[in-house]
Design an enzyme around this catalytic site. Structure first.
Site, PDB file in Angstrom:
ATOM      1  N   GLU A  16      51.534   6.063  50.000  1.00 49.53           N
ATOM      2  CA  GLU A  16      52.047   5.293  51.146  1.00 49.53           C
ATOM      3  C   GLU A  16      52.432   3.872  50.719  1.00 49.53           C
ATOM      4  OE1 GLU A  16      52.509   6.085  54.578  1.00 49.53           O
ATOM      5  OE2 GLU A  16      52.236   8.182  54.046  1.00 49.53           O
ATOM      6  N   TYR A  58      44.944  10.870  58.285  1.00 52.81           N
ATOM      7  CA  TYR A  58      44.247  11.933  59.015  1.00 52.81           C
ATOM      8  C   TYR A  58      43.102  12.487  58.164  1.00 52.81           C
ATOM      9  CZ  TYR A  58      47.866  12.619  62.654  1.00 52.81           C
ATOM     10  OH  TYR A  58      48.714  12.485  63.710  1.00 52.81           O
ATOM     11  N   GLY A  59      43.260  12.355  56.846  1.00 51.32           N
ATOM     12  CA  GLY A  59      42.359  13.023  55.907  1.00 51.32           C
ATOM     13  C   GLY A  59      40.913  12.568  55.954  1.00 51.32           C
ATOM     14  N   CYS A  66      51.768  18.848  57.055  1.00 49.18           N
ATOM     15  CA  CYS A  66      50.548  18.101  56.758  1.00 49.18           C
ATOM     16  C   CYS A  66      49.440  19.129  56.557  1.00 49.18           C
ATOM     17  CB  CYS A  66      50.223  17.184  57.933  1.00 49.18           C
ATOM     18  SG  CYS A  66      48.636  16.334  57.785  1.00 49.18           S
ATOM     19  N   ASN A  67      48.855  19.117  55.382  1.00 45.82           N
ATOM     20  CA  ASN A  67      47.781  20.088  55.106  1.00 45.82           C
ATOM     21  C   ASN A  67      46.570  19.831  55.982  1.00 45.82           C
ATOM     22  OD1 ASN A  67      48.253  21.764  52.331  1.00 45.82           O
ATOM     23  ND2 ASN A  67      49.404  19.876  52.368  1.00 45.82           N
ATOM     24  N   THR A  68      46.273  18.549  56.229  1.00 47.89           N
ATOM     25  CA  THR A  68      45.081  18.223  57.009  1.00 47.89           C
ATOM     26  C   THR A  68      45.216  18.771  58.433  1.00 47.89           C
ATOM     27  OG1 THR A  68      44.898  16.216  55.682  1.00 47.89           O
ATOM     28  CG2 THR A  68      43.558  16.336  57.674  1.00 47.89           C
ATOM     29  N   ASP A  72      54.200  15.054  60.118  1.00 44.35           N
ATOM     30  CA  ASP A  72      53.147  14.679  59.159  1.00 44.35           C
ATOM     31  C   ASP A  72      52.498  13.395  59.669  1.00 44.35           C
ATOM     32  OD1 ASP A  72      51.501  14.643  56.880  1.00 44.35           O
ATOM     33  OD2 ASP A  72      52.911  13.417  55.753  1.00 44.35           O
ATOM     34  N   SER A  73      51.374  13.056  59.066  1.00 48.39           N
ATOM     35  CA  SER A  73      50.733  11.787  59.398  1.00 48.39           C
ATOM     36  C   SER A  73      51.509  10.599  58.810  1.00 48.39           C
ATOM     37  CB  SER A  73      49.298  11.786  58.876  1.00 48.39           C
ATOM     38  OG  SER A  73      49.301  12.050  57.494  1.00 48.39           O
ATOM     39  N   CYS A 103      48.129  18.689  49.654  1.00 54.01           N
ATOM     40  CA  CYS A 103      48.426  17.558  50.543  1.00 54.01           C
ATOM     41  C   CYS A 103      49.899  17.261  50.337  1.00 54.01           C
ATOM     42  CB  CYS A 103      47.579  16.347  50.165  1.00 54.01           C
ATOM     43  SG  CYS A 103      48.047  14.845  51.058  1.00 54.01           S
ATOM     44  N   THR A 104      50.632  17.099  51.430  1.00 59.29           N
ATOM     45  CA  THR A 104      52.085  16.956  51.280  1.00 59.29           C
ATOM     46  C   THR A 104      52.493  15.601  50.706  1.00 59.29           C
ATOM     47  OG1 THR A 104      52.168  16.400  53.644  1.00 59.29           O
ATOM     48  CG2 THR A 104      52.725  18.657  53.009  1.00 59.29           C
ATOM     49  N   HIS A 105      51.550  14.699  50.526  1.00 57.22           N
ATOM     50  CA  HIS A 105      51.863  13.460  49.808  1.00 57.22           C
ATOM     51  C   HIS A 105      51.900  13.688  48.290  1.00 57.22           C
ATOM     52  CE1 HIS A 105      50.996  11.522  53.619  1.00 57.22           C
ATOM     53  NE2 HIS A 105      51.283  10.351  53.121  1.00 57.22           N
TER      54      HIS A 105
HETATM   55  N1  DGL Z   1      49.955  14.442  54.164  1.00 57.47           N
HETATM   56  C1  DGL Z   1      48.718  14.819  54.754  1.00 57.47           C
HETATM   57  C2  DGL Z   1      48.255  16.155  54.194  1.00 57.47           C
HETATM   58  O1  DGL Z   1      49.039  16.924  53.776  1.00 57.47           O
HETATM   59  C3  DGL Z   1      47.556  13.899  54.679  1.00 57.47           C
HETATM   60  C4  DGL Z   1      47.659  12.467  54.709  1.00 57.47           C
HETATM   61  C5  DGL Z   1      46.554  11.831  55.519  1.00 57.47           C
HETATM   62  O2  DGL Z   1      45.399  11.734  55.070  1.00 57.47           O
HETATM   63  O3  DGL Z   1      46.899  11.441  56.632  1.00 57.47           O
HETATM   64  O4  DGL Z   1      47.094  16.444  54.161  1.00 57.47           O
END
Ligand code: DGL
Length: 278
Positions: free
Chosen positions: A155, A46-47, A78-80, A14-15, A193-195
């Site tokens: 975060e 990453y988003g 990570c979805n992104t 993940d990011s 988003c996995t967050h």
């Molecule tokens: N956890 C990441 C996701 O699932 C995104 C976090 C990011 O923006 O880096 O999209």
């Protein structure tokens, strides 16, 4: 790959910390595996980045997990990265790669009665329309909304904070009224988003009554367990070795250890700093 092995090495990427929600779900299903997790914390978020940049960053993390850690399977937590770069990651490594979008859409399909689904995600995931496409392939209509403030709040560790609660309420209020104005009668909300699973209690409190909240971490772990089981049949049963976790981050190692252990529900152990380049 030997037929008799019982301990697969699974790479998870993940990011940031968010992917630990997927790692926790994987560990519940396959407790007797060796896990290497990397959070590309130096280059998060990453988003807000382009497809090209996300693809380069994600491919570098994937190659680290396969080349340096011996990962035999990769879960892109990570979805992104899954939305923008799954093909690029698959091209960059010689092992099976599973993203989170398809399992998330499959879980939404299983949950939705109305066929209308809401998706919250990063800017990049929403603009890729990866969920819209994955849902349309299952005859679901998806209404997507970017919630860019949520990743930094997670975060920061503000997972049960009144500011985060207010932000979640504003986003979900806008989403539900925009979706209703577009003629949708949504009964399912995908955490794209996995967050976001770390904010699940806040999201469930703020979501309209009757909405089922889908966490793609759980459905991804189910899909990963099924895939890995075809190669290492005893992986989910676990008669042998205890769970082994090796965590890596490209920055903020101390913060990762402190917050990561909280998110994982057990200690991350010593997190090692890795330099993947600029
Ligand atoms: N956890 C990441 C996701 O699932 C995104 C976090 C990011 O923006 O880096 O999209």
């Amino acid at each position: 790959m030997s037929e008799t092995r019982s301990t697969p090495t699974i790479g998870v990427f993940d990011s940031g910390f968010g992917g630990l929600t997927v790692l926790a779900a994987l560990m519940r299903r396959m407790p007797h595996a060796r896990y290497s997790f990397i959070g590309d914390t130096a280059r998060l978020p990453y988003g807000s980045k382009s497809r090209r940049t996300v693809a380069r960053y994600a491919a570098e993390s994937a190659q680290f997990l396969v080349r340096e850690q011996g990962a035999e399977f990769l879960v892109i937590a990570c979805n992104t990265a899954s939305a923008l770069a799954l093909d690029a990651i698959q091209d960059a490594v010689p092992v099976p790669v599973l993203g989170v979008i398809e399992p998330g859409a499959a879980a939404a399909h299983a949950a939705s009665q109305s066929g209308d689904v809401l998706v919250i995600a990063t800017d990049a995931t929403v603009h890729s329309h990866a969920y819209k496409a994955a849902c349309a392939a299952k005859n679901l209509r998806a209404y997507e909304k970017a919630c860019p403030l949520l990743v930094p709040l997670v975060e920061e560790g503000w997972i049960n904070h009144h500011v985060t609660d207010a932000v979640v309420r504003i986003y979900l209020g806008e989403l539900t009224s925009d979706a209703a104005a577009a003629g949708m009668s949504a009964d399912t909300l995908v955490l794209g988003c996995t967050h976001y699973p770390l904010l699940r209690p806040l999201i469930e409190r703020a979501a309209p009554r009757g909405i089922t909240v889908i966490d793609s971490a759980e459905s991804t772990a189910d899909a990963a367990a099924a895939l890995i089981e075809t190669v290492v049949p005893s992986a989910s049963r676990g008669m042998s070795e205890p769970t082994e976790i090796h965590c890596f981050a490209t920055d903020s190692v101390e913060k990762f250890e402190r917050l990561g252990s909280r998110f994982l529900g057990r200690t991350t152990g010593k997190v090692q700093l890795v330099d993947l380049g600029g």
